[in-house]
Design a protein around this motif. Structure first.
Motif, PDB file in Angstrom:
ATOM      1  N   LEU A  86       0.824  -1.204   0.000  1.00  9.58           N
ATOM      2  CA  LEU A  86       0.000   0.000   0.000  1.00  9.58           C
ATOM      3  C   LEU A  86       0.860   1.258   0.000  1.00  9.58           C
ATOM      4  O   LEU A  86       0.697   2.132  -0.865  1.00  9.58           O
ATOM      5  N   LEU A  94      -6.558  -1.515   0.478  1.00 15.74           N
ATOM      6  CA  LEU A  94      -6.638  -2.893   0.969  1.00 15.74           C
ATOM      7  C   LEU A  94      -8.098  -3.152   1.311  1.00 15.74           C
ATOM      8  O   LEU A  94      -8.660  -2.517   2.210  1.00 15.74           O
ATOM      9  N   ARG A 222      -3.811   4.686   2.030  1.00 14.22           N
ATOM     10  CA  ARG A 222      -2.618   5.399   2.496  1.00 14.22           C
ATOM     11  C   ARG A 222      -3.043   6.573   3.376  1.00 14.22           C
ATOM     12  O   ARG A 222      -4.091   7.190   3.143  1.00 14.22           O
TER      13      ARG A 222
END
Length: 259
Positions: A86, A94, A222
């Motif tokens: 990621l 995810l 993120r």
């Protein structure tokens, strides 16, 4: 006559310029979101008998991307390296039955919780194991870097009592070893375990008392991608309100278990 010819030429040149402008016009690039997942985690995300990636989270992500007018790509990853994938920008999110934990929050920005998650013990039918205390002297398996792994690892007394503690790349491999007798028990997510039990009728028993705290699934982004996270969350809220998420849940679980 000369003026007429000049006028015709000028009109032709103007037409060519307009055509030229039209030919160089480009459309805005289509945005895409790349979803990272463990493709051996039924019914959230897994491969069917035609090798297509399917599942509850897959259907949810497809609907979200459709409403956001974005393409979506599903990328199978090593779940133990999910945060590296990621933050290395090889994926954008995810989305695969990922538990929200305080430790993971340090590196991942989560959506709101969308489903409850429990870690349960699964054993073969007829097993003498009736509680976590009965795991002493037994061989226990988990998926590496999963919440099941964390639960057993953090319980020093339990881990010290085990004959062996085995970690697998995915839960399906652990269940195969349980079936063959190489494991005495598997600790994993309730949803995955119960789904696997439903495909192997009568072979397994689940111990209903959860291991550790009851958790929640969330979509991980993120830390700096708050705008993307907020867009996805807005659509998830809309899907909850209009009944779409309930329909997808009914398809995979036979009930609406979305929070």
């Amino acid at each position: 006559m000369k003026k007429a010819i000049i006028l015709v030429v000028m009109l032709m040149l103007a037409g060519m310029m307009l055509a030229g402008c039209g030919s160089t016009e480009t459309k805005a690039p289509v945005k895409k979101i790349v979803i990272g997942l463990d493709d051996s985690f039924p019914p959230m995300g897994f491969r069917d008998d035609k090798n297509n990636i399917v599942g509850f989270d897959i259907d949810m992500a497809k609907e979200v991307s459709k409403r956001l007018k974005m393409d979506v790509e599903f990328k199978a990853i090593d779940w133990s390296t999910k945060e590296s994938e990621l933050n290395g920008k090889r994926i954008d999110a995810l989305w695969n039955g990922m538990n929200i934990t305080e430790e993971r929050k340090k590196n991942v920005l989560f959506s709101d919780p969308y489903m409850e998650s429990k870690q349960l013990i699964f054993v073969l039918t007829g097993s003498p194991i009736k509680s976590s205390a009965d795991l002493a002297g037994k061989v226990v398996g988990v998926q590496q870097s999963s919440i099941g792994d964390e639960v057993v690892t953090k319980d020093d007394q339990l881990k010290a009592s085990l004959k062996d503690f085995k970690k697998y790349p995915d839960c399906i491999s652990a269940f195969m070893d349980l079936k063959s007798g190489r494991l005495d028990a598997v600790v994993t997510d309730e949803i995955l375990g119960r789904y696997y039990m439903s495909k192997e009728m009568g072979q397994y028993v689940v111990l209903e008392k959860p291991m550790g705290e009851v958790g929640n699934y969330g979509v991980g982004f993120r830390k700096e991608d708050k705008e993307l996270r907020d867009k996805v969350q807005t659509v998830l809220n809309e899907m909850k309100k209009d009944g779409t998420s309930a329909q997808i849940s009914q398809k995979w679980f036979g009930a609406d278990i979305v929070k």
